[in-house]
Motif scaffolding. Sequence first.
Motif, PDB file in Angstrom:
ATOM      1  N   ASP A  95     -41.098  21.041 -40.685  1.00 41.84           N
ATOM      2  CA  ASP A  95     -41.612  21.595 -39.442  1.00 41.84           C
ATOM      3  C   ASP A  95     -42.747  22.555 -39.770  1.00 41.84           C
ATOM      4  O   ASP A  95     -42.964  22.943 -40.918  1.00 41.84           O
ATOM      5  N   LYS A  96     -43.509  22.903 -38.728  1.00 43.94           N
ATOM      6  CA  LYS A  96     -44.617  23.825 -38.922  1.00 43.94           C
ATOM      7  C   LYS A  96     -44.104  25.265 -38.794  1.00 43.94           C
ATOM      8  O   LYS A  96     -43.045  25.491 -38.197  1.00 43.94           O
ATOM      9  N   PRO A  97     -44.827  26.250 -39.393  1.00 53.09           N
ATOM     10  CA  PRO A  97     -45.944  26.091 -40.321  1.00 53.09           C
ATOM     11  C   PRO A  97     -45.432  25.618 -41.677  1.00 53.09           C
ATOM     12  O   PRO A  97     -44.246  25.766 -41.981  1.00 53.09           O
ATOM     13  N   LEU A  98     -46.333  25.079 -42.502  1.00 48.89           N
ATOM     14  CA  LEU A  98     -45.895  24.573 -43.795  1.00 48.89           C
ATOM     15  C   LEU A  98     -45.376  25.704 -44.670  1.00 48.89           C
ATOM     16  O   LEU A  98     -44.308  25.591 -45.285  1.00 48.89           O
ATOM     17  N   THR A  99     -46.129  26.798 -44.754  1.00 46.42           N
ATOM     18  CA  THR A  99     -45.682  28.011 -45.442  1.00 46.42           C
ATOM     19  C   THR A  99     -46.284  29.212 -44.702  1.00 46.42           C
ATOM     20  O   THR A  99     -46.786  29.064 -43.597  1.00 46.42           O
ATOM     21  N   ASP A 100     -46.272  30.367 -45.350  1.00 45.38           N
ATOM     22  CA  ASP A 100     -46.836  31.567 -44.714  1.00 45.38           C
ATOM     23  C   ASP A 100     -48.241  31.890 -45.204  1.00 45.38           C
ATOM     24  O   ASP A 100     -48.807  32.911 -44.821  1.00 45.38           O
ATOM     25  N   SER A 101     -48.834  31.016 -46.038  1.00 46.04           N
ATOM     26  CA  SER A 101     -50.189  31.282 -46.529  1.00 46.04           C
ATOM     27  C   SER A 101     -50.871  29.981 -46.930  1.00 46.04           C
ATOM     28  O   SER A 101     -50.202  29.006 -47.296  1.00 46.04           O
ATOM     29  N   PHE A 121     -45.741  16.381 -41.738  1.00 46.12           N
ATOM     30  CA  PHE A 121     -45.936  17.726 -41.188  1.00 46.12           C
ATOM     31  C   PHE A 121     -45.772  17.644 -39.674  1.00 46.12           C
ATOM     32  O   PHE A 121     -46.525  16.943 -38.997  1.00 46.12           O
ATOM     33  N   ALA A 122     -44.770  18.364 -39.149  1.00 46.02           N
ATOM     34  CA  ALA A 122     -44.356  18.167 -37.759  1.00 46.02           C
ATOM     35  C   ALA A 122     -45.082  19.067 -36.763  1.00 46.02           C
ATOM     36  O   ALA A 122     -44.458  19.781 -35.972  1.00 46.02           O
ATOM     37  N   SER A 123     -46.416  19.010 -36.774  1.00 51.29           N
ATOM     38  CA  SER A 123     -47.174  19.561 -35.637  1.00 51.29           C
ATOM     39  C   SER A 123     -47.266  18.415 -34.635  1.00 51.29           C
ATOM     40  O   SER A 123     -48.322  17.836 -34.406  1.00 51.29           O
ATOM     41  N   SER A 124     -46.132  18.111 -34.031  1.00 55.04           N
ATOM     42  CA  SER A 124     -45.894  16.781 -33.480  1.00 55.04           C
ATOM     43  C   SER A 124     -46.156  16.622 -31.985  1.00 55.04           C
ATOM     44  O   SER A 124     -45.857  15.570 -31.418  1.00 55.04           O
ATOM     45  N   PHE A 125     -46.737  17.627 -31.333  1.00 50.91           N
ATOM     46  CA  PHE A 125     -47.038  17.450 -29.911  1.00 50.91           C
ATOM     47  C   PHE A 125     -48.244  16.533 -29.682  1.00 50.91           C
ATOM     48  O   PHE A 125     -48.574  16.223 -28.539  1.00 50.91           O
ATOM     49  N   ARG A 126     -48.870  16.074 -30.744  1.00 47.28           N
ATOM     50  CA  ARG A 126     -49.906  15.040 -30.614  1.00 47.28           C
ATOM     51  C   ARG A 126     -49.315  13.735 -30.088  1.00 47.28           C
ATOM     52  O   ARG A 126     -50.052  12.855 -29.652  1.00 47.28           O
ATOM     53  N   TYR A 127     -47.987  13.602 -30.150  1.00 48.46           N
ATOM     54  CA  TYR A 127     -47.349  12.373 -29.687  1.00 48.46           C
ATOM     55  C   TYR A 127     -46.962  12.410 -28.210  1.00 48.46           C
ATOM     56  O   TYR A 127     -46.350  11.460 -27.711  1.00 48.46           O
ATOM     57  N   TYR A 350     -49.728   9.386 -39.580  1.00 47.42           N
ATOM     58  CA  TYR A 350     -49.081  10.643 -39.186  1.00 47.42           C
ATOM     59  C   TYR A 350     -49.593  11.763 -40.079  1.00 47.42           C
ATOM     60  O   TYR A 350     -50.120  11.521 -41.174  1.00 47.42           O
ATOM     61  N   GLN A 351     -49.426  12.993 -39.611  1.00 46.80           N
ATOM     62  CA  GLN A 351     -49.912  14.130 -40.388  1.00 46.80           C
ATOM     63  C   GLN A 351     -48.981  14.424 -41.552  1.00 46.80           C
ATOM     64  O   GLN A 351     -47.766  14.301 -41.452  1.00 46.80           O
ATOM     65  N   THR A 352     -49.591  14.834 -42.673  1.00 48.84           N
ATOM     66  CA  THR A 352     -48.859  15.112 -43.899  1.00 48.84           C
ATOM     67  C   THR A 352     -49.127  16.557 -44.337  1.00 48.84           C
ATOM     68  O   THR A 352     -49.714  17.346 -43.599  1.00 48.84           O
TER      69      THR A 352
END
Length: 379
Positions: A95-101, A121-127, A350-352
Amino acid sequence: MEKKIKVLVFGSGFAGQGHADAFRAFDVDVVGIVGRTANVVSKVADKMGIPYSGTDWLQALEDCQPDIVSIATPGGAHFEPIKQAIEFGCHVFSDKPLTDSGNSALELYELAKNKKVKTAFASSFRYMPHIQHAKQLIADGAIGEPTEVECISHFNLERDIPFGWSHRKEEGGGRLNNNFTHMMSIVTSVIGEKILSIIGEVRDDMGKAPIVEGVHNFKTRRDFIPKDLNDPALKWGQSNVEWSYTVLAQLESAMAFKPVSVLFKHGGLTPRFNEDHIVFYGTKGAIYIKGHYGMGPLYIWDKNNTWKTLALPNDIVANQPKIVGDTERNWHYLVREFVKDIKGETAEPYQTFKEGSLYQKLIDLIRKNNNWTDVSHLQ
């Protein structure tokens, strides 16, 4: 019989349970779940019928031998578990964010490439179906060349929600991590993935929040707002991250000769007067979608110079997982494509971690807040 793919979930709250449901929907065996609190994760495992639960991530990797790990904890707790899982040879759904930096996110992306494991990478509202409809319409020339995008949202979140990860940069909090990641993903999915330039400003409107014990599920945190905020015994935690942001970006588009301008305006604590919305403008028309993440309905400015509502096409409706809840349905969509790819089947792009690390780099740049030009001497 084909051997079932196994997934180990890290995080026992709303996201962890949602990820587990999504993987199960596509015939993946959820073999274990890990959380920070033993009695909480044990109850979740019992409720969901997951055979293994624990609090030791490395031990769980050894015990469960997963093919995939699903990371559903706050972003500040992602780096080490993801790194360990990649070293273990697991594919990673995060899930997002990937990390904190940006630097730590880039390290994970490079490590995954080197280890040849797949990442999602689940910034998934593009779907969201209306976002997919807008993408289809614009690609078909419905608004001519895209010129500009406007993304406006005001969430009016309660200022007294209990202090937690969302208030702290180092724990993956902030509206850039948890809203902008989705918004950038939405816009790039429609206009084009190449981000040319960016500038932004952030503001911490929160200041402080009450410290309350017992909050384990992000979705129910409002239920823990103290009844007496003037209680002298109440302890407070300090926010160190943005609750509002304004970002301008330029995107390259195969459908336009010039860069497409994008405005992202988000107020986490500010009330809305009219609907949150996303608008795509072009040389021959415009598309307006109600809702901060494109919930709909979708309107098009047609040749009669009027706004007309468009229904969703049947193919887009048919391709959506039959799941209640936008967040949950989008997880199911991404998990479906991720699992197809792992199985060697044809999957939609899909986003990675490539995008996850890029977005974290962008967030670092925006948070510097150093884009101002001092004009006081001109007055």
